[in-house]
Enzyme design. Sequence first.
Site, short mmCIF file in Angstrom:
data_model
loop_
_atom_site.label_atom_id
_atom_site.label_comp_id
_atom_site.label_asym_id
_atom_site.label_seq_id
_atom_site.Cartn_x
_atom_site.Cartn_y
_atom_site.Cartn_z
N CYS A 80 1.58 -4.24 -0.06
CA CYS A 80 2.70 -3.46 0.43
C CYS A 80 3.34 -4.15 1.64
O CYS A 80 3.84 -5.26 1.51
CB CYS A 80 2.28 -2.02 0.73
N HIS A 185 0.35 -0.68 -4.62
CA HIS A 185 -0.94 -0.37 -3.98
C HIS A 185 -2.06 -0.38 -5.04
O HIS A 185 -2.27 0.62 -5.72
CB HIS A 185 -0.90 1.01 -3.33
N GLU A 187 -5.15 -0.16 -4.47
CA GLU A 187 -6.18 0.79 -4.03
C GLU A 187 -5.85 2.23 -4.40
O GLU A 187 -6.69 3.12 -4.28
CB GLU A 187 -6.41 0.65 -2.52
#
Length: 204
Positions: A80, A185, A187
């Site tokens: 990001c 992202h 994650e």
Amino acid sequence: MIGIVDYGLGNIRAFENIYRRLGIAAAPVKTAAELAATERLILPGVGAFDWAMDCLTRAGMLDTLHRRVLEDRVPILGVCVGMQIMADGSDEGSAKGLGWIPGRVERFDGKWFNQRTHLPHMGWNDIAPVAGEPLFAGIEEPQYYFLHSYFFRPAAEEHAIARSQYGIDFASAVRRDNIWATQFHPEKSHDWGVALLKNFAGIA
């Protein structure tokens, strides 16, 4: 060990938890000494470009980070805003970026969108990786979670390793040598994200 650069921004715990479940050693690094002891790095980030650069500078790790990436050639994954600050600069502010991947961060233009499309680009989107890129090895029909209003435009097309559509076709992942970065992202992207992070941990 994978060092997750902790300079006050990003989902540090989320990365740590994923790697713990995978049985891969990973931990936050907050000092230059800790940074020097890592085998590969993740540079997360959220918020504004200038603020991220200011936080990274105040954390006291910038010189060591440059050395580890550019001289020691440690693999690093930016995420990001951690991707965006790898550029030369951004239309979002006036700070100088890390300059690791030539290019500039630009804002999506509302004129590119239809009536149902708006900023920020938030939610799930498809990506189209280039063939043979090890970061996406074995990942079928990849979809990832995005949250951003600015995008990285690399100076050289060869540095774009995945592209997505949001009003325009944009680079959703980039690479230069030992430096990888994603606008999305991993994650927050369930199995697709876990697979990508596992791939990064195994890249030679």
